[in-house]
Scaffold this motif. Structure first.
Motif, PDB file in Angstrom:
ATOM      1  N   GLU A   1      31.490  44.641  44.687  1.00  0.00           N
ATOM      2  CA  GLU A   1      30.685  44.268  43.664  1.00  0.00           C
ATOM      3  C   GLU A   1      29.541  45.352  43.317  1.00  0.00           C
ATOM      4  O   GLU A   1      29.053  45.853  44.202  1.00  0.00           O
ATOM      5  CB  GLU A   1      29.671  43.035  44.042  1.00  0.00           C
ATOM      6  CG  GLU A   1      28.999  42.495  42.788  1.00  0.00           C
ATOM      7  CD  GLU A   1      28.360  41.130  43.120  1.00  0.00           C
ATOM      8  OE1 GLU A   1      28.808  40.210  43.218  1.00  0.00           O
ATOM      9  OE2 GLU A   1      27.095  41.283  43.459  1.00  0.00           O
ATOM     10  N   SER A   2      29.665  45.927  42.068  1.00  0.00           N
ATOM     11  CA  SER A   2      28.650  47.029  41.680  1.00  0.00           C
ATOM     12  C   SER A   2      27.643  46.664  40.633  1.00  0.00           C
ATOM     13  O   SER A   2      28.095  45.969  39.714  1.00  0.00           O
ATOM     14  CB  SER A   2      29.686  48.152  41.415  1.00  0.00           C
ATOM     15  OG  SER A   2      28.607  49.307  41.180  1.00  0.00           O
TER      16      SER A   2
ATOM     17  N   THR B   1      32.840  43.440  39.275  1.00  0.00           N
ATOM     18  CA  THR B   1      33.474  42.843  40.442  1.00  0.00           C
ATOM     19  C   THR B   1      34.904  43.149  40.450  1.00  0.00           C
ATOM     20  O   THR B   1      35.678  43.045  39.438  1.00  0.00           O
ATOM     21  CB  THR B   1      33.418  41.406  40.567  1.00  0.00           C
ATOM     22  OG1 THR B   1      31.834  40.892  40.576  1.00  0.00           O
ATOM     23  CG2 THR B   1      33.823  40.872  42.050  1.00  0.00           C
TER      24      THR B   1
ATOM     25  N   VAL C   1      34.511  49.616  41.793  1.00  0.00           N
ATOM     26  CA  VAL C   1      35.247  48.383  42.031  1.00  0.00           C
ATOM     27  C   VAL C   1      36.625  48.399  41.867  1.00  0.00           C
ATOM     28  O   VAL C   1      37.548  47.488  42.595  1.00  0.00           O
ATOM     29  CB  VAL C   1      34.583  47.339  41.143  1.00  0.00           C
ATOM     30  CG1 VAL C   1      33.150  47.080  41.312  1.00  0.00           C
ATOM     31  CG2 VAL C   1      34.951  47.722  39.707  1.00  0.00           C
TER      32      VAL C   1
ATOM     33  N   ILE D   1      38.988  43.457  36.268  1.00  0.00           N
ATOM     34  CA  ILE D   1      37.472  43.767  36.707  1.00  0.00           C
ATOM     35  C   ILE D   1      36.808  42.779  36.031  1.00  0.00           C
ATOM     36  O   ILE D   1      36.918  42.413  34.777  1.00  0.00           O
ATOM     37  CB  ILE D   1      37.164  45.039  36.356  1.00  0.00           C
ATOM     38  CG1 ILE D   1      37.929  46.186  36.908  1.00  0.00           C
ATOM     39  CG2 ILE D   1      35.741  45.358  36.239  1.00  0.00           C
ATOM     40  CD1 ILE D   1      37.652  47.529  36.495  1.00  0.00           C
TER      41      ILE D   1
END
Length: 380
Positions: A54-55, A45, A17, A33
Motif C-alpha cells: 500500500e502506497s 494498493t 504497488v 491496482i
C-alpha cells in the motif's frame, strides 16, 4: 471519484504497488491496482495474496500540493496497462475521474484514456495487524541485510521452507539466515524494540518478498517499523505498507552446521580472491559445473585451478595475507563463493577450513557481523 494528482509521485506509487501484482493469479480482481481518494490523499494498493503493498500520496507534502480532490471514491484498474499509461502521459499532472459502470477517464494535457475499471468493493481487504510488538531499524541496514542473505535462498520448490530467509530475535539482536543446503549466509544486526521481552525464533520470510521490498526502499537512514504475527510480517515506512505472508514449517537448525574450530585459517584480499575465482570460471561456463580447486603451495600462496576437459585449464596463484594451520586441498562451487564475496563489504576476508570434505566458513576479517558457509565438492 474525481481528483488531480502530480504525475511523478503517482508514477512512483504505481511502480511500487505493481511489484506485488502477479499476472498468474487466479483471482481476476488482483490483476488490478486499487486507487482510493479521500481528503487525506490518494492510496494505491497491489496484492497477489502473498505480498500486499500500500502506497499513500498525501494531499500536501510541505508547501507542495500533490492532490486536488473534487470527489472521494475508489476504483480498481488493470495494472498491466495502467503503469505504462501513467508513465507516458505528457503533462506534470493527471486528472482521474470515474463515471458510471466504473469507466475511468485519465486526462493529461490533450491526452485522454478511457479505461474499464472493476468494482473496488470486490478487492480483498489488507490484513489487520495489531501493532503491539514492534521492532525497527534504519532502511539502509534492512537493505544490506536483504542483499547479504537473499541470494543464498533455494530456488527449488522441493523444500519450500528453504526458499525463505529465517529471522530470529533475542535481546534486541536479529539473526538472519538463508541456505539452499549447499551454502549458507548469516547476518547479525542490533535493532530497537518497543518492549524488552520481544523475541521470536522461527519467522521465515519468502526470499521473493524481501527482494521486492528491497527494490522499493530508498537507501536512507530513515527508520522502518517491522511487526510480526503468526502468519504475516508488516514493514511500515513513511507512506508505505508492505505485507508478506510467512512460510509454514520449521527451518533447519543451521547453528549446528557451522564449525566452531578450524584446521587451516587463511586471510586474503577480498578483491584478489574474487578476481582470481572469476577468471578461473571463464573456462567452465559451458560445463556449468563451476568447480574451482584450491591448494596451498609455498610462501603461503594459494593455487587456484579450474579444468574443463574439452576447453582447457586455468591456474593462478593468490598471495595470502596470513596463513596458519595444515596444508590445504579443497574443491568448491566457485559461483557460490563469488556471490558471497560480492556482498561481504570488506577489503579482507578470513576463511576457516576444517578439512577437504568438510564445510568451510568465510567472513569479513575486521568484523564478526556476518558469515558464509560453503559445502565442498567431491571431485573424485
Amino acid at each position: 471519484m474525481k481528483f488531480t494528482i502530480q504525475r511523478d509521485r503517482f508514477v512512483q506509487s504505481v511502480q511500487h504497488v505493481s511489484k506485488a501484482i502477479s499476472s498468474r493469479t487466479t483471482i481476476p480482481i488482483l490483476t488490478g491496482i486499487k486507487i482510493e481518494a479521500s481528503e487525506e490523499g490518494v492510496t494505491l494498493t497491489g496484492s497477489d495474496s502473498d505480498i500486499s503493498i500500500e502506497s499513500f500520496i498525501p494531499t500536501e507534502d510541505g508547501d507542495h500540493q500533490l492532490v486536488e480532490l473534487e470527489q472521494e471514491g475508489s476504483i480498481v484498474l488493470q495494472a498491466r496497462f495502467f503503469g505504462d499509461i501513467v508513465k507516458k502521459l505528457p503533462e506534470d499532472t493527471i486528472e482521474i475521474m470515474v463515471s458510471n459502470q466504473f469507466v475511468t477517464q485519465l486526462k493529461s494535457g490533450s491526452s485522454v484514456f478511457n479505461l474499464n475499471g472493476l468494482d473496488p468493493e470486490e478487492y480483498p481487504r489488507l490484513p489487520e495487524i495489531a501493532e503491539e510488538n514492534v521492532f525497527k531499524m534504519p532502511k539502509d541496514l534492512l537493505k544490506s541485510i536483504i542483499r547479504q542473505t537473499a541470494f543464498a535462498v533455494s530456488t527449488v520448490e522441493t523444500r519450500p521452507i528453504l526458499t525463505g530467509i529465517h529471522w530470529s530475535l533475542e535481546d534486541g539482536h536479529l539473526t538472519c539466515t538463508a541456505t539452499d543446503s549447499h551454502r549458507l549466509a548469516m547476518r547479525h544486526a542490533q535493532v530497537e524494540t518497543n518492549t524488552s521481552d520481544l523475541e521470536f525464533s522461527n519467522v521465515v520470510i519468502p526470499g521473493k518478498s524481501l527482494n521486492e521490498l528491497n527494490k522499493i526502499l530508498d537507501d536512507t537512514d530513515e527508520w522502518i517499523d517491522i511487526i510480526v504475527t503468526d502468519n504475516q510480517i508488516l514493514f511500515k515506512a513513511t507512506n508505505l505498507l508492505f505485507f508478506s505472508r510467512l512460510l509454514d514449517g520449521n527451518y533447519p537448525a543451521t547453528k549446528n552446521m557451522i564449525p566452531t574450530q578450524s584446521k587451516t585459517t587463511v586471510k586474503l584480499k577480498a578483491k584478489n580472491l574474487l578476481d582470481a575465482i572469476e577468471r578461473a570460471l571463464l573456462l567452465s561456463r559451458e560445463g556449468k559445473n563451476n568447480v574451482v580447486n584450491v591448494k596451498t603451495i609455498e610462501n603461503n600462496e594459494l593455487e587456484i585451478t579450474s579444468v574443463t576437459p574439452e576447453v582447457g585449464k586455468v591456474t593462478e596463484d593468490v598471495q595470502s595475507l596470513d596463513y596458519t594451520g595444515d596444508e590445504l586441498r579443497i574443491s568448491f562451487n566457485g559461483k557460490n563463493v563469488i556471490d558471497a564475496l560480492k556482498v561481504i563489504e570488506s577489503t579482507e576476508v578470513e576463511i576457516n577450513f576444517t578439512g577437504a570434505m568438510s564445510p568451510f566458513v568465510m567472513k569479513p576479517a575486521e568484523r564478526d557481523h556476518m558469515l558464509h558457509l560453503f559445502s565442498p565438492v567431491r571431485t573424485y
